[in-house]
Structure formats: structure tokens, C-alpha cells
Design a protein around this motif. Structure first.
Motif, PDB file in Angstrom:
ATOM      1  N   ASP A   1      -8.551   4.759  -2.813  1.00  0.00           N
ATOM      2  CA  ASP A   1      -7.934   5.945  -2.203  1.00  0.00           C
ATOM      3  C   ASP A   1      -6.984   6.652  -3.159  1.00  0.00           C
ATOM      4  O   ASP A   1      -6.775   7.861  -3.056  1.00  0.00           O
ATOM      5  CB  ASP A   1      -7.170   5.570  -0.927  1.00  0.00           C
ATOM      6  N   SER A   2      -6.381   5.896  -4.077  1.00  0.00           N
ATOM      7  CA  SER A   2      -5.420   6.491  -5.007  1.00  0.00           C
ATOM      8  C   SER A   2      -6.091   6.975  -6.299  1.00  0.00           C
ATOM      9  O   SER A   2      -5.421   7.543  -7.157  1.00  0.00           O
ATOM     10  CB  SER A   2      -4.298   5.499  -5.325  1.00  0.00           C
TER      11      SER A   2
ATOM     12  N   ARG B   1       0.711   3.950  -3.014  1.00  0.00           N
ATOM     13  CA  ARG B   1       0.433   5.359  -2.708  1.00  0.00           C
ATOM     14  C   ARG B   1       1.593   6.254  -3.135  1.00  0.00           C
ATOM     15  O   ARG B   1       1.378   7.360  -3.623  1.00  0.00           O
ATOM     16  CB  ARG B   1       0.113   5.518  -1.230  1.00  0.00           C
ATOM     17  N   SER B   2       2.826   5.780  -2.992  1.00  0.00           N
ATOM     18  CA  SER B   2       3.976   6.595  -3.417  1.00  0.00           C
ATOM     19  C   SER B   2       4.007   6.727  -4.934  1.00  0.00           C
ATOM     20  O   SER B   2       4.346   7.788  -5.459  1.00  0.00           O
ATOM     21  CB  SER B   2       5.296   6.011  -2.897  1.00  0.00           C
TER      22      SER B   2
ATOM     23  N   TYR C   1       0.834  -1.201   0.000  1.00  0.00           N
ATOM     24  CA  TYR C   1       0.000   0.000   0.000  1.00  0.00           C
ATOM     25  C   TYR C   1       0.867   1.248   0.000  1.00  0.00           C
ATOM     26  O   TYR C   1       0.568   2.219  -0.691  1.00  0.00           O
ATOM     27  CB  TYR C   1      -0.952   0.000   1.190  1.00  0.00           C
ATOM     28  N   LYS C   2       1.937   1.224   0.753  1.00  0.00           N
ATOM     29  CA  LYS C   2       2.870   2.354   0.770  1.00  0.00           C
ATOM     30  C   LYS C   2       3.457   2.555  -0.628  1.00  0.00           C
ATOM     31  O   LYS C   2       3.558   3.678  -1.116  1.00  0.00           O
ATOM     32  CB  LYS C   2       3.981   2.097   1.789  1.00  0.00           C
TER      33      LYS C   2
ATOM     34  N   ASN D   1       1.380   6.768  -6.855  1.00  0.00           N
ATOM     35  CA  ASN D   1       0.308   7.701  -7.182  1.00  0.00           C
ATOM     36  C   ASN D   1       0.680   9.137  -6.821  1.00  0.00           C
ATOM     37  O   ASN D   1       0.288  10.075  -7.502  1.00  0.00           O
ATOM     38  CB  ASN D   1      -0.981   7.293  -6.475  1.00  0.00           C
ATOM     39  N   ALA D   2       1.455   9.321  -5.769  1.00  0.00           N
ATOM     40  CA  ALA D   2       1.824  10.665  -5.317  1.00  0.00           C
ATOM     41  C   ALA D   2       2.991  11.262  -6.105  1.00  0.00           C
ATOM     42  O   ALA D   2       3.286  12.450  -5.959  1.00  0.00           O
ATOM     43  CB  ALA D   2       2.179  10.628  -3.830  1.00  0.00           C
TER      44      ALA D   2
ATOM     45  N   SER E   1      -3.962   6.517 -14.351  1.00  0.00           N
ATOM     46  CA  SER E   1      -4.399   7.676 -13.582  1.00  0.00           C
ATOM     47  C   SER E   1      -5.735   8.244 -14.062  1.00  0.00           C
ATOM     48  O   SER E   1      -6.388   8.966 -13.324  1.00  0.00           O
ATOM     49  CB  SER E   1      -3.316   8.757 -13.602  1.00  0.00           C
TER      50      SER E   1
ATOM     51  N   CYS F   1      -7.172   0.624  -1.017  1.00  0.00           N
ATOM     52  CA  CYS F   1      -5.970   1.361  -1.399  1.00  0.00           C
ATOM     53  C   CYS F   1      -6.098   1.916  -2.812  1.00  0.00           C
ATOM     54  O   CYS F   1      -5.779   3.080  -3.071  1.00  0.00           O
ATOM     55  CB  CYS F   1      -4.744   0.460  -1.283  1.00  0.00           C
TER      56      CYS F   1
END
Length: 143
Positions: free
Chosen positions: A92-93, A43-44, A39-40, A46-47, A120, A89
Motif C-alpha cells: 500500500d505504501s 504509512r506516516s 502500520y500507522k 511514507n506520507a 521510495s 502495508c
């Protein structure tokens, strides 16, 4: 265990695209132990800034999820399951999943959609073709 490869591609008008390929080995039960790590990682990805398009492809080995393209879980699945947490997850992304047909066939088992393609934006990916395993001549349970 998770393995990742990242590739940067130059698109039209000097746009930048990042493509990440993830392989998650093992079963959903084993994946549950490594969930926070994955998940980390998701999320990274996506960020990450500076890209007009983000694509994540991979073998996630979470075969109880049905994608049509929105995720569907069996009725009696726990909120603590690897599949449930993975879907949360992804939601959320704000990534869109594009594979809707089974990608893995094993003799004696039901076909599953283990190999996924996220982008995206929903319209980033089009004209996907699902080829018959026999026509690809690959010696794999995935195609």
C-alpha cells in the motif's frame, strides 16, 4: 514494541533524504498485537512530504517472509497473520525492499531475512554487499 530513529540527510543539489530506522522486538505473534501501531507508523513515514528519497531500515522479526526481492509467504498462511498484514502495508505504501539474502543465522535454525531495507524507488539503492558473518567479527546473530 517498536523503536524508531529518524535522520534527515542533505543530498546532491540540496535534495533531502529521510532515513528511518525501526526495531520491532518480539515474535510475529506478539507483533500481531501491535500491528496497527506499526502500520500507522509506516504509512506516516511514507506520507511525509518534502523529501526526494525515503529509506526505512530495520529488524522486523517477521521471518516467515521470503524476499526475492518480492515477498513470498508459505502456502497456508492466514490473511490475519502479522506477515500477511505487513506485506499488504508495504504494498500500500509502494515501498521497494532491497535485501534478498538471509540476515540472521541462529545455530540449529534456518537462516532468515529479518533485517530489511525499503526505499521510495527501486533504483534508490544499488550495490548492496552481503558480507560473511565471520568477516565482520560481530557477536550477533544478525549482520
Amino acid at each position: 514494541m517498536y523503536k524508531i530513529s529518524r535522520y534527515e540527510i542533505s543530498g546532491k543539489n540540496q535534495s533531502k533524504i529521510i532515513v528511518s530506522c525501526i526495531y520491532c522486538s518480539g515474535t510475529p505473534q506478539r507483533a500481531l498485537l501491535k500491528d496497527p501501531e506499526m502500520y500507522k507508523l509506516l504509512r506516516s513515514l511514507n506520507a511525509t512530504t518534502g523529501y526526494q528519497m525515503k529509506i526505512i531500515v530495520g529488524d522486523f522479526n517477521l521471518n516467515r517472509i521470503t524476499w526475492s526481492p518480492d515477498p513470498e509467504l508459505p502456502d497456508l498462511i492466514s490473511e490475519d497473520s502479522a506477515e500477511y498484514k505487513f506485506i499488504e502495508c508495504i504494498r500500500d505504501s509502494f515501498m521497494c525492499q532491497h535485501i534478498t539474502e538471509p540476515t540472521r543465522y541462529c545455530e540449529g535454525n534456518r537462516p532468515t531475512c529479518d533485517d530489511l531495507l525499503f526505499s521510495s524507488y527501486e533504483n534508490n539503492v544499488s550495490d548492496l554487499k552481503h558480507e560473511d558473518r565471520k568477516s565482520t567479527r560481530l557477536n550477533s546473530s544478525h549482520w
